[in-house]
Design an enzyme around this catalytic site. Structure first.
Site, PDB file in Angstrom:
ATOM      1  CE1 TYR A 151      26.375  52.956  42.514  1.00 47.50           C
ATOM      2  CE2 TYR A 151      24.630  53.355  44.105  1.00 47.50           C
ATOM      3  CZ  TYR A 151      25.876  52.858  43.803  1.00 47.50           C
ATOM      4  OH  TYR A 151      26.633  52.260  44.775  1.00 47.50           O
ATOM      5  CG  ASN A 211      28.468  47.809  37.487  1.00 45.98           C
ATOM      6  OD1 ASN A 211      28.917  47.505  38.588  1.00 45.98           O
ATOM      7  ND2 ASN A 211      27.826  48.932  37.261  1.00 45.98           N
ATOM      8  CG  ASP A 259      40.566  33.139  41.529  1.00 52.08           C
ATOM      9  OD1 ASP A 259      41.409  34.059  41.471  1.00 52.08           O
ATOM     10  OD2 ASP A 259      40.452  32.383  42.515  1.00 52.08           O
ATOM     11  CG  HIS A 310      32.783  50.440  38.849  1.00 48.56           C
ATOM     12  ND1 HIS A 310      32.057  49.536  39.599  1.00 48.56           N
ATOM     13  CD2 HIS A 310      34.019  49.931  38.723  1.00 48.56           C
ATOM     14  CE1 HIS A 310      32.843  48.523  39.909  1.00 48.56           C
ATOM     15  NE2 HIS A 310      34.034  48.728  39.388  1.00 48.56           N
TER      16      HIS A 310
END
Length: 148
Positions: A28, A80, A93, A106
């Site tokens: 990351y 993210n 949804d 991401h």
């Protein structure tokens, strides 16, 4: 006459992203969420936009913030969703329920990682996805949001 307030882009971050800079930096990166916020705020100002950056480890908060983004007339949402990317039909949804464009973001490239990360419920509902460029993924997504 005062100038109008700049359009706002919500930047929503899901579980464990509060640990950026500490958590698996080999995946990351070294940038913290505060570092990313600073980069986004600087670039947003240059683009005539405002940033509203939030992080939660709770799925319902992300859903509520997606609804709020629409209610407040946000220009776009950068999302993210962290691990919820691969599991949350509810966030999927919510994205489909709002008219505000959502861009999935991401830091890493999920397709180069474990098989379970190859499925994105978020990406199936989002306007587009930016992934694999570390903190730069957020800046690329912001540039796209500015042009939508």
């Amino acid at each position: 006459m005062p100038s109008p307030a700049p359009a706002t882009v919500y930047v929503l971050n899901g579980p464990n992203l509060n640990l950026l800079g500490l958590r698996e930096p080999e995946i990351y990166g070294q940038d913290t969420l505060d570092d990313i916020a600073g980069m986004l705020e600087d670039r947003a100002r240059e683009l005539g936009l405002a940033i509203d950056l939030r992080q939660s480890n709770h799925e319902g908060h992300l859903i509520d913030w997606l609804h709020e983004a629409q209610a407040e007339g946000a220009k776009a949402v950068l999302l993210n969703a962290g691990g919820f990317t691969h599991t949350s039909v509810a966030i999927h949804d919510a994205i489909k329920a709002v008219k505000t464009p959502v861009i999935e973001v991401h830091l890493s490239n999920p397709h180069k990682r474990e098989d379970f990360r190859h499925t994105s419920f978020i990406g199936r509902a989002a306007r587009g996805t930016v992934a694999g460029f570390g903190a730069l993924s957020y800046l690329v997504a912001l540039e796209a949001a500015a042009r939508i």
